[in-house]
Design a protein around this motif. Structure first.
Motif, PDB file in Angstrom:
ATOM      1  N   GLY A  43      18.089  41.267  41.952  1.00 45.98           N
ATOM      2  CA  GLY A  43      17.462  42.161  42.914  1.00 45.98           C
ATOM      3  C   GLY A  43      18.241  42.441  44.182  1.00 45.98           C
ATOM      4  O   GLY A  43      17.656  42.869  45.178  1.00 45.98           O
ATOM      5  N   CYS A  44      19.548  42.227  44.157  1.00 53.64           N
ATOM      6  CA  CYS A  44      20.353  42.616  45.313  1.00 53.64           C
ATOM      7  C   CYS A  44      20.235  44.134  45.455  1.00 53.64           C
ATOM      8  O   CYS A  44      20.474  44.876  44.506  1.00 53.64           O
ATOM      9  N   ALA A  45      19.822  44.591  46.629  1.00 51.64           N
ATOM     10  CA  ALA A  45      19.510  46.006  46.801  1.00 51.64           C
ATOM     11  C   ALA A  45      20.736  46.907  46.694  1.00 51.64           C
ATOM     12  O   ALA A  45      20.676  47.996  46.120  1.00 51.64           O
ATOM     13  N   GLU A  46      21.869  46.445  47.228  1.00 51.66           N
ATOM     14  CA  GLU A  46      23.075  47.278  47.227  1.00 51.66           C
ATOM     15  C   GLU A  46      24.275  46.398  47.523  1.00 51.66           C
ATOM     16  O   GLU A  46      24.187  45.468  48.325  1.00 51.66           O
ATOM     17  N   TRP A  47      25.396  46.693  46.878  1.00 50.22           N
ATOM     18  CA  TRP A  47      26.623  45.954  47.135  1.00 50.22           C
ATOM     19  C   TRP A  47      27.822  46.798  46.749  1.00 50.22           C
ATOM     20  O   TRP A  47      27.711  47.753  45.989  1.00 50.22           O
ATOM     21  N   ILE A  48      28.950  46.428  47.312  1.00 53.94           N
ATOM     22  CA  ILE A  48      30.236  47.035  46.972  1.00 53.94           C
ATOM     23  C   ILE A  48      31.049  45.967  46.259  1.00 53.94           C
ATOM     24  O   ILE A  48      31.109  44.819  46.706  1.00 53.94           O
ATOM     25  N   THR A  49      31.657  46.318  45.143  1.00 53.04           N
ATOM     26  CA  THR A  49      32.581  45.433  44.440  1.00 53.04           C
ATOM     27  C   THR A  49      33.974  46.010  44.591  1.00 53.04           C
ATOM     28  O   THR A  49      34.264  47.092  44.083  1.00 53.04           O
ATOM     29  N   ILE A  51      38.436  39.877  43.165  1.00 52.28           N
ATOM     30  CA  ILE A  51      37.122  40.503  43.276  1.00 52.28           C
ATOM     31  C   ILE A  51      36.535  40.123  44.638  1.00 52.28           C
ATOM     32  O   ILE A  51      36.608  38.965  45.059  1.00 52.28           O
ATOM     33  N   GLN A  52      36.016  41.120  45.301  1.00 53.53           N
ATOM     34  CA  GLN A  52      35.329  40.917  46.575  1.00 53.53           C
ATOM     35  C   GLN A  52      33.968  41.579  46.468  1.00 53.53           C
ATOM     36  O   GLN A  52      33.874  42.753  46.106  1.00 53.53           O
ATOM     37  N   THR A  81      37.958  36.516  45.790  1.00 56.05           N
ATOM     38  CA  THR A  81      38.205  35.446  44.836  1.00 56.05           C
ATOM     39  C   THR A  81      39.226  35.950  43.829  1.00 56.05           C
ATOM     40  O   THR A  81      39.088  37.048  43.284  1.00 56.05           O
ATOM     41  N   ILE A  82      40.262  35.154  43.615  1.00 60.00           N
ATOM     42  CA  ILE A  82      41.339  35.503  42.700  1.00 60.00           C
ATOM     43  C   ILE A  82      40.975  34.994  41.311  1.00 60.00           C
ATOM     44  O   ILE A  82      40.539  33.859  41.157  1.00 60.00           O
ATOM     45  N   LEU A  83      41.159  35.824  40.304  1.00 61.05           N
ATOM     46  CA  LEU A  83      40.849  35.482  38.917  1.00 61.05           C
ATOM     47  C   LEU A  83      42.109  35.567  38.070  1.00 61.05           C
ATOM     48  O   LEU A  83      42.933  36.460  38.280  1.00 61.05           O
ATOM     49  N   GLU A  84      42.246  34.661  37.110  1.00 60.52           N
ATOM     50  CA  GLU A  84      43.327  34.731  36.130  1.00 60.52           C
ATOM     51  C   GLU A  84      42.769  34.397  34.765  1.00 60.52           C
ATOM     52  O   GLU A  84      42.041  33.430  34.594  1.00 60.52           O
ATOM     53  N   ASP A 107      40.121  40.592  28.696  1.00 66.42           N
ATOM     54  CA  ASP A 107      38.721  40.543  28.264  1.00 66.42           C
ATOM     55  C   ASP A 107      37.925  39.505  29.041  1.00 66.42           C
ATOM     56  O   ASP A 107      36.788  39.757  29.444  1.00 66.42           O
ATOM     57  N   ALA A 108      38.503  38.324  29.270  1.00 69.47           N
ATOM     58  CA  ALA A 108      37.796  37.257  29.984  1.00 69.47           C
ATOM     59  C   ALA A 108      37.543  37.641  31.438  1.00 69.47           C
ATOM     60  O   ALA A 108      36.448  37.422  31.969  1.00 69.47           O
ATOM     61  N   VAL A 109      38.537  38.216  32.090  1.00 72.38           N
ATOM     62  CA  VAL A 109      38.384  38.617  33.493  1.00 72.38           C
ATOM     63  C   VAL A 109      37.355  39.739  33.617  1.00 72.38           C
ATOM     64  O   VAL A 109      36.481  39.699  34.492  1.00 72.38           O
TER      65      VAL A 109
END
Length: 98
Positions: A70-76, A10-11, A46-49, A53-55
């Motif tokens: 209140g973050c105005a805008e972001w890209i995931t 996830i970035q 960040t790497i997730l394992e 369901d948990a991820v």
């Protein structure tokens, strides 16, 4: 979904002027750290394992946190690798380079 381990990254890319984007990223990483799944912070993602369901729960929590704070805008940006019959881990993909 099955209970095998999946591997994901996830970035978070905040598009904001209210504070430095790294502050939003640091807060998102704090959510991941509290989630109880395996993770590795790298310079770009960040790497997730964990189980699917948990991820997915952690991914949801990060986005919900940014929204609620209140973050105005972001890209995931996400990458998810799933196997239908067994675990997939980062270690198996990178151990030959250690």
């Amino acid at each position: 979904m099955h209970q095998y381990i999946i591997n994901a990254s996830i970035q978070i890319v905040p598009i904001v002027l209210d504070k430095h984007p790294y502050e939003w990223v640091d807060e998102a990483i704090a959510i991941i750290q509290k989630a109880g799944i395996r993770y590795e912070v790298t310079p770009f993602a960040t790497i997730l394992e964990g189980t699917y369901d948990a991820v997915m729960k952690v991914i949801h929590e990060v986005n919900e946190f940014l929204y609620q704070k209140g973050c105005a805008e972001w890209i995931t940006n996400l990458q998810i690798q799933i196997r239908s019959d067994r675990n997939v881990t980062g270690a198996e993909k990178t151990e030959k380079f250690s």
